[in-house]
Scaffold this motif. Structure first.
Motif, PDB file in Angstrom:
ATOM      1  N   TRP A   1       3.829   2.296  31.896  1.00  0.00           N
ATOM      2  CA  TRP A   1       2.750   2.513  32.853  1.00  0.00           C
ATOM      3  C   TRP A   1       2.390   1.168  33.487  1.00  0.00           C
ATOM      4  N   PRO A   2       2.384   1.082  34.813  1.00  0.00           N
ATOM      5  CA  PRO A   2       2.298  -0.224  35.489  1.00  0.00           C
ATOM      6  C   PRO A   2       1.052  -1.040  35.179  1.00  0.00           C
ATOM      7  N   HIS A   3      -0.109  -0.417  35.164  1.00  0.00           N
ATOM      8  CA  HIS A   3      -1.332  -1.175  34.893  1.00  0.00           C
ATOM      9  C   HIS A   3      -1.402  -1.597  33.429  1.00  0.00           C
ATOM     10  N   VAL A   4      -0.870  -0.751  32.552  1.00  0.00           N
ATOM     11  CA  VAL A   4      -0.787  -1.136  31.140  1.00  0.00           C
ATOM     12  C   VAL A   4       0.158  -2.315  30.975  1.00  0.00           C
ATOM     13  N   LEU A   5       1.283  -2.309  31.678  1.00  0.00           N
ATOM     14  CA  LEU A   5       2.235  -3.423  31.595  1.00  0.00           C
ATOM     15  C   LEU A   5       1.581  -4.733  32.014  1.00  0.00           C
ATOM     16  N   ALA A   6       0.850  -4.722  33.119  1.00  0.00           N
ATOM     17  CA  ALA A   6       0.173  -5.944  33.571  1.00  0.00           C
ATOM     18  C   ALA A   6      -0.849  -6.412  32.539  1.00  0.00           C
TER      19      ALA A   6
ATOM     20  N   GLU B   1      -0.645  10.801  26.651  1.00  0.00           N
ATOM     21  CA  GLU B   1      -1.903  11.110  27.334  1.00  0.00           C
ATOM     22  C   GLU B   1      -2.876   9.929  27.243  1.00  0.00           C
ATOM     23  N   VAL B   2      -2.836   9.222  26.119  1.00  0.00           N
ATOM     24  CA  VAL B   2      -3.680   8.030  25.975  1.00  0.00           C
ATOM     25  C   VAL B   2      -3.239   6.950  26.950  1.00  0.00           C
ATOM     26  N   TRP B   3      -1.928   6.736  27.061  1.00  0.00           N
ATOM     27  CA  TRP B   3      -1.445   5.703  27.988  1.00  0.00           C
ATOM     28  C   TRP B   3      -1.853   6.034  29.422  1.00  0.00           C
ATOM     29  N   VAL B   4      -1.818   7.315  29.779  1.00  0.00           N
ATOM     30  CA  VAL B   4      -2.250   7.718  31.125  1.00  0.00           C
ATOM     31  C   VAL B   4      -3.725   7.375  31.328  1.00  0.00           C
ATOM     32  N   ARG B   5      -4.548   7.710  30.344  1.00  0.00           N
ATOM     33  CA  ARG B   5      -5.981   7.422  30.468  1.00  0.00           C
ATOM     34  C   ARG B   5      -6.235   5.926  30.572  1.00  0.00           C
ATOM     35  N   LEU B   6      -5.588   5.142  29.716  1.00  0.00           N
ATOM     36  CA  LEU B   6      -5.821   3.699  29.744  1.00  0.00           C
ATOM     37  C   LEU B   6      -5.276   3.083  31.020  1.00  0.00           C
ATOM     38  N   ASP B   7      -4.143   3.591  31.512  1.00  0.00           N
ATOM     39  CA  ASP B   7      -3.588   3.077  32.766  1.00  0.00           C
ATOM     40  C   ASP B   7      -4.564   3.329  33.912  1.00  0.00           C
ATOM     41  N   ASN B   8      -5.173   4.505  33.929  1.00  0.00           N
ATOM     42  CA  ASN B   8      -6.167   4.812  34.961  1.00  0.00           C
ATOM     43  C   ASN B   8      -7.383   3.899  34.833  1.00  0.00           C
ATOM     44  N   ASN B   9      -7.821   3.665  33.600  1.00  0.00           N
ATOM     45  CA  ASN B   9      -8.946   2.759  33.394  1.00  0.00           C
ATOM     46  C   ASN B   9      -8.639   1.363  33.908  1.00  0.00           C
ATOM     47  N   LEU B  10      -7.446   0.894  33.601  1.00  0.00           N
ATOM     48  CA  LEU B  10      -7.060  -0.471  33.959  1.00  0.00           C
ATOM     49  C   LEU B  10      -6.827  -0.643  35.451  1.00  0.00           C
ATOM     50  N   ALA B  11      -6.559   0.451  36.149  1.00  0.00           N
ATOM     51  CA  ALA B  11      -6.336   0.364  37.596  1.00  0.00           C
ATOM     52  C   ALA B  11      -7.572  -0.171  38.311  1.00  0.00           C
ATOM     53  N   ASN B  12      -8.739   0.072  37.733  1.00  0.00           N
ATOM     54  CA  ASN B  12      -9.988  -0.367  38.352  1.00  0.00           C
ATOM     55  C   ASN B  12     -10.724  -1.390  37.494  1.00  0.00           C
ATOM     56  N   ALA B  13      -9.984  -2.048  36.599  1.00  0.00           N
ATOM     57  CA  ALA B  13     -10.601  -3.001  35.678  1.00  0.00           C
ATOM     58  C   ALA B  13     -10.287  -4.431  36.091  1.00  0.00           C
TER      59      ALA B  13
ATOM     60  N   ARG C   1       1.955  -2.094  20.989  1.00  0.00           N
ATOM     61  CA  ARG C   1       3.140  -2.703  20.393  1.00  0.00           C
ATOM     62  C   ARG C   1       3.905  -1.691  19.553  1.00  0.00           C
ATOM     63  N   TRP C   2       3.185  -0.855  18.837  1.00  0.00           N
ATOM     64  CA  TRP C   2       3.845   0.157  18.006  1.00  0.00           C
ATOM     65  C   TRP C   2       4.707   1.118  18.831  1.00  0.00           C
ATOM     66  N   SER C   3       4.367   1.287  20.098  1.00  0.00           N
ATOM     67  CA  SER C   3       5.098   2.245  20.942  1.00  0.00           C
ATOM     68  C   SER C   3       6.387   1.666  21.527  1.00  0.00           C
ATOM     69  N   ARG C   4       6.707   0.421  21.196  1.00  0.00           N
ATOM     70  CA  ARG C   4       7.772  -0.298  21.910  1.00  0.00           C
ATOM     71  C   ARG C   4       9.134   0.388  21.833  1.00  0.00           C
ATOM     72  N   ASP C   5       9.419   1.143  20.769  1.00  0.00           N
ATOM     73  CA  ASP C   5      10.722   1.803  20.638  1.00  0.00           C
ATOM     74  C   ASP C   5      10.638   3.305  20.855  1.00  0.00           C
ATOM     75  N   MET C   6       9.510   3.770  21.350  1.00  0.00           N
ATOM     76  CA  MET C   6       9.369   5.190  21.656  1.00  0.00           C
ATOM     77  C   MET C   6      10.097   5.518  22.959  1.00  0.00           C
ATOM     78  N   PRO C   7      10.384   6.797  23.209  1.00  0.00           N
ATOM     79  CA  PRO C   7      11.066   7.159  24.459  1.00  0.00           C
ATOM     80  C   PRO C   7      10.364   6.635  25.704  1.00  0.00           C
ATOM     81  N   ARG C   8       9.013   6.655  25.690  1.00  0.00           N
ATOM     82  CA  ARG C   8       8.238   6.050  26.778  1.00  0.00           C
ATOM     83  C   ARG C   8       7.189   5.129  26.164  1.00  0.00           C
ATOM     84  N   PRO C   9       7.495   3.853  26.063  1.00  0.00           N
ATOM     85  CA  PRO C   9       6.502   2.914  25.522  1.00  0.00           C
ATOM     86  C   PRO C   9       5.328   2.761  26.473  1.00  0.00           C
ATOM     87  N   ALA C  10       4.248   2.228  25.953  1.00  0.00           N
ATOM     88  CA  ALA C  10       3.045   2.048  26.771  1.00  0.00           C
ATOM     89  C   ALA C  10       3.322   1.239  28.026  1.00  0.00           C
ATOM     90  N   THR C  11       4.235   0.305  27.934  1.00  0.00           N
ATOM     91  CA  THR C  11       4.532  -0.580  29.064  1.00  0.00           C
ATOM     92  C   THR C  11       5.283   0.117  30.195  1.00  0.00           C
TER      93      THR C  11
END
Length: 220
Positions: free
Chosen positions: A182-187, A137-149, A170-180
């Motif tokens: 999300w497209p805007h988070v990846l960029a 849920e945090v990654w979704v929020r941050l991805d939305n923020n970054l879409a207009n940042a 970085r800590w999420s890198r081996d999770m089932p869905r890492p932060a990256t």
């Protein structure tokens, strides 16, 4: 002034270590071997009763909590311009995101990694399932923020929020869905990993495997 930083590679001390490198502050970096339990031994517990990293010696006194240290360092080094000034347009968002990451994402990350250590093993899968939901849920929020940042989480320039967020991503890198995932988070991650200070702190801590594979270092 010279700081003494007690750290462990890639742990909660990473954001503080990175910020100190970024602002080119003189530090003595003392590695704490978490695997051997050095954080629980008397000498370190005297500095940090919680037995965690980071501990930063500031003016002879030990201080902890990575989020608080980032905010304190921004206050002590206003010339680095890593936090919006009081009364500025971005100040409220900066404070909100610092506390949001500290209160929402950091505890969920601990539940994910330590579910069978901090609580009853029989409940670990349920704890991790809830933790994963909160983290994503945090990654979704941050991805939305970054879409207009403009490439950063607050305003148009690097701030302490970015040091903290990138560490947690970085800590999420081996999770089932890492932060990256999300497209805007990846960029955003790709942009921040290209900073020369990020590359340098990775080298200092001996970290491998979560770096940009191509590109050159940039300064900010």
């Amino acid at each position: 002034m010279k700081y003494i930083l007690y750290y462990s590679p890639g742990a909660a001390s990473f954001a503080v270590h990175w910020m100190l490198v970024h602002i080119n502050e003189s530090i003595d970096a003392v590695r704490v071997d978490l695997d051997s339990g050095a954080q629980h031994r008397g000498e370190y517990r005297h500095l940090n009763p919680m037995g965690r990293v980071p501990t930063l010696i500031i003016d002879g006194a030990p201080r902890g909590e990575s989020t608080a240290l980032l905010m304190l360092l921004a206050e002590r080094h206003p010339e680095a311009d890593l936090a919006p000034s009081p009364g500025s347009a971005d100040r409220a968002q900066w404070m909100e995101l610092m506390i949001y990451l500290a209160n929402t994402l950091l505890p969920a990350m601990r539940d994910w990694f330590y579910a069978d250590v901090d609580g009853a093993g029989i409940d670990a899968d349920h704890v991790r399932s809830l933790a994963r939901k909160r983290i994503e849920e945090v990654w979704v929020r941050l991805d939305n923020n970054l879409a207009n940042a403009n490439g950063y989480l607050v305003g148009e320039k690097l701030s302490t929020v970015d040091f903290l967020a990138i560490m947690l991503m970085r800590w999420s890198r081996d999770m089932p869905r890492p932060a990256t995932d999300w497209p805007h988070v990846l960029a955003y991650v790709t942009k921040l990993r290209a900073l020369s200070s990020f590359i340098e702190v990775n080298e200092k801590e001996g970290l491998r495997g979560w770096n940009n594979s191509v590109g050159v270092a940039i300064d900010c």
